[in-house]
Design a protein around this motif. Structure first.
Motif, short mmCIF file in Angstrom:
data_model
loop_
_atom_site.label_atom_id
_atom_site.label_comp_id
_atom_site.label_asym_id
_atom_site.label_seq_id
_atom_site.Cartn_x
_atom_site.Cartn_y
_atom_site.Cartn_z
N ALA A 4 0.84 -1.21 0.00
CA ALA A 4 0.00 0.00 0.00
C ALA A 4 0.87 1.25 0.00
O ALA A 4 0.58 2.22 -0.71
CB ALA A 4 -0.94 -0.01 1.19
N ILE A 5 1.93 1.22 0.79
CA ILE A 5 2.83 2.38 0.81
C ILE A 5 3.56 2.49 -0.52
O ILE A 5 3.74 3.58 -1.06
CB ILE A 5 3.82 2.28 1.99
CG1 ILE A 5 3.05 2.44 3.31
CG2 ILE A 5 4.91 3.33 1.87
CD1 ILE A 5 3.88 2.20 4.54
N GLN A 8 1.24 4.05 -2.97
CA GLN A 8 1.10 5.48 -2.69
C GLN A 8 2.34 6.24 -3.17
O GLN A 8 2.22 7.29 -3.82
CB GLN A 8 0.89 5.73 -1.20
CG GLN A 8 0.73 7.20 -0.87
CD GLN A 8 0.55 7.46 0.61
OE1 GLN A 8 0.46 6.54 1.41
NE2 GLN A 8 0.50 8.72 0.98
N LEU A 11 2.42 6.51 -6.88
CA LEU A 11 1.50 7.54 -7.34
C LEU A 11 2.09 8.93 -7.17
O LEU A 11 1.99 9.78 -8.06
CB LEU A 11 0.16 7.43 -6.59
CG LEU A 11 -0.88 8.49 -6.91
CD1 LEU A 11 -1.20 8.54 -8.40
CD2 LEU A 11 -2.15 8.23 -6.11
N GLU A 12 2.72 9.16 -6.03
CA GLU A 12 3.36 10.47 -5.80
C GLU A 12 4.45 10.74 -6.83
O GLU A 12 4.56 11.86 -7.35
CB GLU A 12 3.91 10.54 -4.39
CG GLU A 12 2.82 10.59 -3.33
CD GLU A 12 3.34 10.47 -1.91
OE1 GLU A 12 4.58 10.42 -1.71
OE2 GLU A 12 2.51 10.42 -0.98
N ALA A 45 -2.59 -0.76 -8.52
CA ALA A 45 -3.43 -0.25 -7.43
C ALA A 45 -4.85 -0.79 -7.49
O ALA A 45 -5.65 -0.52 -6.60
CB ALA A 45 -3.46 1.28 -7.49
N HIS A 83 -6.95 10.53 -5.86
CA HIS A 83 -6.55 9.25 -5.26
C HIS A 83 -5.39 9.44 -4.28
O HIS A 83 -5.36 8.80 -3.23
CB HIS A 83 -6.19 8.24 -6.35
CG HIS A 83 -7.39 7.66 -7.02
ND1 HIS A 83 -8.18 6.71 -6.43
CD2 HIS A 83 -7.96 7.93 -8.22
CE1 HIS A 83 -9.18 6.40 -7.25
NE2 HIS A 83 -9.06 7.14 -8.33
N ALA A 84 -4.46 10.33 -4.62
CA ALA A 84 -3.34 10.60 -3.71
C ALA A 84 -3.85 11.19 -2.40
O ALA A 84 -3.38 10.82 -1.32
CB ALA A 84 -2.34 11.55 -4.37
N GLU A 86 -6.76 10.68 -1.10
CA GLU A 86 -7.44 9.59 -0.40
C GLU A 86 -6.43 8.71 0.33
O GLU A 86 -6.65 8.33 1.49
CB GLU A 86 -8.25 8.76 -1.39
CG GLU A 86 -9.00 7.61 -0.78
CD GLU A 86 -9.74 6.78 -1.82
OE1 GLU A 86 -9.90 5.57 -1.56
OE2 GLU A 86 -10.14 7.31 -2.86
N TYR A 87 -5.31 8.39 -0.33
CA TYR A 87 -4.27 7.59 0.32
C TYR A 87 -3.73 8.31 1.54
O TYR A 87 -3.52 7.70 2.59
CB TYR A 87 -3.12 7.30 -0.65
CG TYR A 87 -3.38 6.18 -1.61
CD1 TYR A 87 -3.56 4.87 -1.16
CD2 TYR A 87 -3.43 6.40 -2.98
CE1 TYR A 87 -3.80 3.83 -2.04
CE2 TYR A 87 -3.67 5.37 -3.87
CZ TYR A 87 -3.85 4.09 -3.40
OH TYR A 87 -4.09 3.07 -4.27
N GLN A 88 -3.52 9.62 1.42
CA GLN A 88 -2.99 10.38 2.55
C GLN A 88 -3.98 10.41 3.71
O GLN A 88 -3.59 10.28 4.87
CB GLN A 88 -2.63 11.80 2.10
CG GLN A 88 -1.42 11.83 1.19
CD GLN A 88 -1.19 13.18 0.55
OE1 GLN A 88 -2.02 14.08 0.63
NE2 GLN A 88 -0.05 13.33 -0.11
N ARG A 91 -4.04 7.00 5.34
CA ARG A 91 -2.81 6.76 6.07
C ARG A 91 -2.80 7.54 7.39
O ARG A 91 -2.40 7.01 8.41
CB ARG A 91 -1.62 7.16 5.21
CG ARG A 91 -0.32 6.65 5.72
CD ARG A 91 0.74 6.77 4.67
NE ARG A 91 2.02 6.47 5.25
CZ ARG A 91 3.16 6.93 4.82
NH1 ARG A 91 3.19 7.72 3.78
NH2 ARG A 91 4.28 6.60 5.40
#
Length: 108
Positions: A4-5, A8, A11-12, A45, A83-84, A86-88, A91
């Motif tokens: 998952a990390i 993420q 994506l970044e 993803a 989406h980024a 949402e991941y943040q 997390r």
């Protein structure tokens, strides 16, 4: 590093590359990032809709002008940024849930 990390962070990195190429007007680099890198990230993803949209951008509905292409790239960037975020959020919520709680009991 968990997957998952890794997703993420991937994506970044992808977003940083897209923003740089967009700012510099590097159309070829944008095409590569959108057609290959974004699709690859989306498949990893589990975001098949993003992968399919990126494919359609080049295969089923190719752009007829530079402005149209840049508009579609901007849409892709916006979707990826959502989406980024949402991941943040996920997390940070996970970190709050795992934070140790202070005990209110007193020891004598």
């Amino acid at each position: 590093m968990t997957s998952a990390i890794g997703i993420q962070l991937g994506l970044e990195d992808l977003l940083a590359d897209l923003h740089h190429a967009r700012r510099k007007g590097e159309l070829g680099r944008l095409a590569l990032l959108a057609s290959c890198e974004a699709r690859s990230w989306a498949r990893q993803a589990g975001k098949i809709d993003i992968s399919d949209n990126a494919s359609r951008m080049f295969i089923q509905q190719p752009c007829v002008s530079k402005d149209e292409f840049l508009g579609k790239v901007d849409e892709l960037i916006t979707i990826l940024e959502l989406h980024a975020q949402e991941y943040q959020r996920n997390r940070s919520q996970g970190a709050e849930a795992q934070a140790p709680r202070q005990s209110t009991a007193s020891f004598h």
